[in-house]
Design a protein around this motif. Structure first.
Motif, PDB file in Angstrom:
ATOM      1  N   SER A  10     -20.747  56.496  22.603  1.00  0.00           N
ATOM      2  CA  SER A  10     -19.666  57.106  22.920  1.00  0.00           C
ATOM      3  C   SER A  10     -18.953  56.675  23.911  1.00  0.00           C
ATOM      4  O   SER A  10     -17.379  55.970  23.272  1.00  0.00           O
ATOM      5  N   GLU A  46     -29.460  61.897  21.413  1.00  0.00           N
ATOM      6  CA  GLU A  46     -29.012  60.378  20.150  1.00  0.00           C
ATOM      7  C   GLU A  46     -28.123  61.452  18.425  1.00  0.00           C
ATOM      8  O   GLU A  46     -28.471  62.097  18.293  1.00  0.00           O
ATOM      9  N   LYS A  47     -27.549  60.398  18.371  1.00  0.00           N
ATOM     10  CA  LYS A  47     -26.789  60.505  17.305  1.00  0.00           C
ATOM     11  C   LYS A  47     -26.993  59.264  17.067  1.00  0.00           C
ATOM     12  O   LYS A  47     -26.578  57.501  17.312  1.00  0.00           O
ATOM     13  N   ASN A  48     -27.139  59.251  15.388  1.00  0.00           N
ATOM     14  CA  ASN A  48     -27.808  58.320  14.546  1.00  0.00           C
ATOM     15  C   ASN A  48     -28.121  57.191  15.343  1.00  0.00           C
ATOM     16  O   ASN A  48     -28.224  55.607  15.088  1.00  0.00           O
ATOM     17  N   GLY A  49     -29.376  57.697  15.897  1.00  0.00           N
ATOM     18  CA  GLY A  49     -30.483  56.264  16.758  1.00  0.00           C
ATOM     19  C   GLY A  49     -29.806  56.260  18.347  1.00  0.00           C
ATOM     20  O   GLY A  49     -30.285  55.022  18.470  1.00  0.00           O
ATOM     21  N   GLN A  50     -28.567  56.399  18.398  1.00  0.00           N
ATOM     22  CA  GLN A  50     -27.629  56.053  19.776  1.00  0.00           C
ATOM     23  C   GLN A  50     -28.017  57.063  20.155  1.00  0.00           C
ATOM     24  O   GLN A  50     -27.707  58.565  20.784  1.00  0.00           O
ATOM     25  N   GLU A  76     -21.045  64.524  24.259  1.00  0.00           N
ATOM     26  CA  GLU A  76     -21.543  65.893  23.247  1.00  0.00           C
ATOM     27  C   GLU A  76     -20.779  66.266  22.018  1.00  0.00           C
ATOM     28  O   GLU A  76     -20.540  67.744  23.077  1.00  0.00           O
TER      29      GLU A  76
END
Length: 98
Positions: free
Chosen positions: A74, A87-91, A98
């Protein structure tokens, strides 16, 4: 006896004070003795944003990402694993983002 509180009161200190003309002349004498600084000379050491720094060298040693660090997807900053929020979308995402 009635007292008029609006009238100016004179004390012994007021009698000993200098007149306005004397104070003004002292102020002018002090300002004449000060050193005049040219605005250009004062601003000479300042660097403006967007200045040409092409002839400057980087004096910081840059280390590659360590095994216990991750790059937040991000903010794109490298953080220690203790800052990993999930993790957000695997990242990986840091706690700040956050």
């Amino acid at each position: 006896m009635a007292t008029d509180y609006d009238t100016p009161r004179k004390t012994d200190d007021d009698v000993n004070e200098d007149s306005i003309e004397e104070l003004k002349s002292r102020r002018n004498d002090k300002s004449a003795s000060s050193v005049d600084v040219d605005d250009f000379e004062a601003a000479e050491g300042m660097e403006l944003p967007g200045a040409d720094l092409s002839n400057e060298e980087l004096a910081v040693r840059v280390l590659p990402k360590q095994a216990d660090e991750f790059t937040c997807m991000s903010c794109f900053l490298v953080h220690h694993r203790s800052q990993l929020a999930g993790e957000k979308n695997g990242q990986p995402i840091c706690r700040d983002c956050e």
